[in-house]
Motif scaffolding. Structure first.
Motif, PDB file in Angstrom:
ATOM      1  N   MET A 112     -58.713   8.427  18.995  1.00  0.00           N
ATOM      2  CA  MET A 112     -57.801   9.513  19.374  1.00  0.00           C
ATOM      3  C   MET A 112     -56.395   9.246  18.837  1.00  0.00           C
ATOM      4  N   ARG A 113     -55.683  10.335  18.564  1.00  0.00           N
ATOM      5  CA  ARG A 113     -54.344  10.207  18.017  1.00  0.00           C
ATOM      6  C   ARG A 113     -53.313  10.016  19.130  1.00  0.00           C
ATOM      7  N   LYS A 114     -52.375   9.126  18.879  1.00  0.00           N
ATOM      8  CA  LYS A 114     -51.377   8.760  19.882  1.00  0.00           C
ATOM      9  C   LYS A 114     -50.322   9.849  20.019  1.00  0.00           C
ATOM     10  N   ALA A 115     -50.093  10.320  21.239  1.00  0.00           N
ATOM     11  CA  ALA A 115     -49.173  11.432  21.459  1.00  0.00           C
ATOM     12  C   ALA A 115     -48.316  11.199  22.701  1.00  0.00           C
ATOM     13  N   TYR A 116     -47.188  11.886  22.733  1.00  0.00           N
ATOM     14  CA  TYR A 116     -46.385  11.959  23.950  1.00  0.00           C
ATOM     15  C   TYR A 116     -46.261  13.420  24.354  1.00  0.00           C
ATOM     16  N   LEU A 117     -46.073  13.643  25.632  1.00  0.00           N
ATOM     17  CA  LEU A 117     -45.991  15.002  26.147  1.00  0.00           C
ATOM     18  C   LEU A 117     -44.592  15.268  26.669  1.00  0.00           C
ATOM     19  N   ASN A 118     -44.031  16.382  26.271  1.00  0.00           N
ATOM     20  CA  ASN A 118     -42.703  16.781  26.731  1.00  0.00           C
ATOM     21  C   ASN A 118     -42.832  17.321  28.148  1.00  0.00           C
ATOM     22  N   TRP A 119     -42.466  16.485  29.099  1.00  0.00           N
ATOM     23  CA  TRP A 119     -42.749  16.728  30.517  1.00  0.00           C
ATOM     24  C   TRP A 119     -41.539  17.358  31.206  1.00  0.00           C
ATOM     25  N   SER A 120     -41.719  18.591  31.655  1.00  0.00           N
ATOM     26  CA  SER A 120     -40.633  19.315  32.336  1.00  0.00           C
ATOM     27  C   SER A 120     -40.667  19.145  33.848  1.00  0.00           C
ATOM     28  N   SER A 121     -41.769  18.629  34.362  1.00  0.00           N
ATOM     29  CA  SER A 121     -42.085  18.495  35.795  1.00  0.00           C
ATOM     30  C   SER A 121     -42.746  19.747  36.342  1.00  0.00           C
ATOM     31  N   GLY A 122     -42.906  20.775  35.491  1.00  0.00           N
ATOM     32  CA  GLY A 122     -43.444  22.044  35.956  1.00  0.00           C
ATOM     33  C   GLY A 122     -44.858  22.350  35.514  1.00  0.00           C
ATOM     34  N   LYS A 123     -45.271  23.567  35.831  1.00  0.00           N
ATOM     35  CA  LYS A 123     -46.660  23.992  35.673  1.00  0.00           C
ATOM     36  C   LYS A 123     -47.163  24.015  34.230  1.00  0.00           C
ATOM     37  N   ASP A 124     -46.321  24.487  33.285  1.00  0.00           N
ATOM     38  CA  ASP A 124     -46.785  24.583  31.897  1.00  0.00           C
ATOM     39  C   ASP A 124     -47.091  23.206  31.313  1.00  0.00           C
ATOM     40  N   ALA A 125     -46.194  22.260  31.557  1.00  0.00           N
ATOM     41  CA  ALA A 125     -46.411  20.898  31.072  1.00  0.00           C
ATOM     42  C   ALA A 125     -47.640  20.280  31.737  1.00  0.00           C
ATOM     43  N   ALA A 126     -47.794  20.524  33.032  1.00  0.00           N
ATOM     44  CA  ALA A 126     -48.926  19.956  33.764  1.00  0.00           C
ATOM     45  C   ALA A 126     -50.254  20.512  33.259  1.00  0.00           C
ATOM     46  N   TYR A 127     -50.304  21.808  33.023  1.00  0.00           N
ATOM     47  CA  TYR A 127     -51.559  22.390  32.566  1.00  0.00           C
ATOM     48  C   TYR A 127     -51.844  22.015  31.119  1.00  0.00           C
ATOM     49  N   ALA A 128     -50.799  21.879  30.311  1.00  0.00           N
ATOM     50  CA  ALA A 128     -50.985  21.410  28.936  1.00  0.00           C
ATOM     51  C   ALA A 128     -51.587  20.012  28.927  1.00  0.00           C
ATOM     52  N   LEU A 129     -51.093  19.136  29.804  1.00  0.00           N
ATOM     53  CA  LEU A 129     -51.635  17.780  29.905  1.00  0.00           C
ATOM     54  C   LEU A 129     -53.096  17.814  30.338  1.00  0.00           C
ATOM     55  N   TYR A 130     -53.398  18.656  31.288  1.00  0.00           N
ATOM     56  CA  TYR A 130     -54.770  18.804  31.793  1.00  0.00           C
ATOM     57  C   TYR A 130     -55.732  19.198  30.668  1.00  0.00           C
ATOM     58  N   LEU A 131     -55.341  20.186  29.874  1.00  0.00           N
ATOM     59  CA  LEU A 131     -56.200  20.640  28.780  1.00  0.00           C
ATOM     60  C   LEU A 131     -56.356  19.574  27.700  1.00  0.00           C
ATOM     61  N   ILE A 132     -55.260  18.915  27.371  1.00  0.00           N
ATOM     62  CA  ILE A 132     -55.297  17.869  26.343  1.00  0.00           C
ATOM     63  C   ILE A 132     -56.213  16.730  26.769  1.00  0.00           C
ATOM     64  N   GLN A 133     -56.133  16.343  28.043  1.00  0.00           N
ATOM     65  CA  GLN A 133     -56.976  15.254  28.535  1.00  0.00           C
ATOM     66  C   GLN A 133     -58.452  15.642  28.524  1.00  0.00           C
ATOM     67  N   GLN A 134     -58.745  16.914  28.703  1.00  0.00           N
ATOM     68  CA  GLN A 134     -60.139  17.365  28.651  1.00  0.00           C
ATOM     69  C   GLN A 134     -60.673  17.377  27.228  1.00  0.00           C
ATOM     70  N   GLN A 135     -59.815  17.715  26.271  1.00  0.00           N
ATOM     71  CA  GLN A 135     -60.249  17.845  24.877  1.00  0.00           C
ATOM     72  C   GLN A 135     -60.504  16.499  24.209  1.00  0.00           C
ATOM     73  N   LYS A 136     -59.818  15.473  24.670  1.00  0.00           N
ATOM     74  CA  LYS A 136     -60.015  14.099  24.186  1.00  0.00           C
ATOM     75  C   LYS A 136     -59.740  13.932  22.682  1.00  0.00           C
ATOM     76  N   GLU A 137     -58.863  14.755  22.152  1.00  0.00           N
ATOM     77  CA  GLU A 137     -58.451  14.609  20.755  1.00  0.00           C
ATOM     78  C   GLU A 137     -57.211  13.736  20.637  1.00  0.00           C
ATOM     79  N   PHE A 138     -56.383  13.763  21.705  1.00  0.00           N
ATOM     80  CA  PHE A 138     -55.144  13.002  21.714  1.00  0.00           C
ATOM     81  C   PHE A 138     -55.112  12.056  22.905  1.00  0.00           C
ATOM     82  N   SER A 139     -54.488  10.910  22.688  1.00  0.00           N
ATOM     83  CA  SER A 139     -54.260   9.959  23.770  1.00  0.00           C
ATOM     84  C   SER A 139     -52.797  10.078  24.200  1.00  0.00           C
ATOM     85  N   VAL A 140     -52.576  10.699  25.351  1.00  0.00           N
ATOM     86  CA  VAL A 140     -51.211  10.889  25.840  1.00  0.00           C
ATOM     87  C   VAL A 140     -50.756   9.597  26.509  1.00  0.00           C
ATOM     88  N   GLU A 141     -49.874   8.875  25.838  1.00  0.00           N
ATOM     89  CA  GLU A 141     -49.471   7.556  26.310  1.00  0.00           C
ATOM     90  C   GLU A 141     -48.023   7.512  26.799  1.00  0.00           C
TER      91      GLU A 141
END
Length: 239
Positions: A1-30
């Motif tokens: 998986m490709r190493k990534a960081y997530l721009n975290w706002s503390s809100g719903k859009d960032a949280a749901y984006a993280l949820y989808l990314i973790q399900q897809q398993k294409e990126f490793s959010v570190e």
């Protein structure tokens, strides 16, 4: 998986984006990356206290990197700071940067241009999703969020400090985006499938704040004409 960081706002859009990314398993959010106002130690725009932000990251189990910004930083300074930080992330092996943007074309273009300068790739897992369907998916997945900031021009004070649920969505006035993608409201996510434990908090007072228009703003990370910016907001202080 490709190493990534997530721009975290503390809100719903960032949280749901993280949820989808973790399900897809294409990126490793570190890493989560968040900008905070150095003058009051709160998340930019959302107004969330840094203590609650740290609790979020702890429950998510992902390291958090804070980028401190002055309260009224000029756009040119903002760009310089962010370019320096993204260069450092790229040097540490982070090849991709994940955002929770949905349909703001100029903001997406801005992010792409800025990351291109440092050789990083942006990722937009929520891009062009129907926001009504997106919010239904968010709630169905088990996420819980509360509004921490609302645009006083579009929503009255009763929408601030309110749980985002089916009733909240039904009560939104006509023309207000269900996901608040036009800046109508901002949120704090305190529970959901990506959290190990719920983030405990208490609701404090609701305050109204006004801001003078300016020719340059950093809030959404790109330029707009002064008259296009809304200047009055309600904030719910969470502790």
């Amino acid at each position: 998986m490709r190493k990534a960081y997530l721009n975290w706002s503390s809100g719903k859009d960032a949280a749901y984006a993280l949820y989808l990314i973790q399900q897809q398993k294409e990126f490793s959010v570190e890493k989560l990356v968040t900008t905070i106002n150095s003058e009051n130690e709160r998340v930019s725009m959302h107004g969330l206290r840094k203590d609650l932000l740290l609790k979020q990251a702890q429950s998510l189990g992902i390291p958090l990197q804070l980028i401190s910004l002055p309260g009224d930083v000029p756009m040119s300074d903002y760009n310089d700071i962010m370019e320096r930080e993204t260069k450092a992330l790229k040097a540490n092996g982070f090849t991709h940067s994940i955002f929770g943007d949905i349909f703001l074309e100029d903001l997406k273009e801005y992010r792409e241009q800025q990351l291109q300068k440092v050789g990083s790739q942006p990722v937009f897992p929520l891009w062009k999703k129907n926001t009504s369907e997106l919010m239904q998916e968010f709630l169905s997945a088990g996420f819980k969020a509360i509004t921490v900031s609302v645009n006083a021009k579009l929503l009255d004070q009763s929408f601030c400090g309110r749980l985002i649920d089916e009733k909240f969505l039904a009560d939104l006035p006509k023309g207000v985006d269900p996901a608040g993608e036009n800046g109508e409201f901002h949120s704090f996510v305190f529970d959901g499938p990506i959290f190990k434990v719920p983030v405990n908090f208490q609701k404090g007072e609701i305050v109204e704040r006004s801001y003078a228009p300016a020719s340059e703003k950093k809030d959404n990370c790109f330029k707009k004409e002064p008259e296009a910016w809304d200047t009055r907001f309600y904030y719910c202080d969470l502790k």
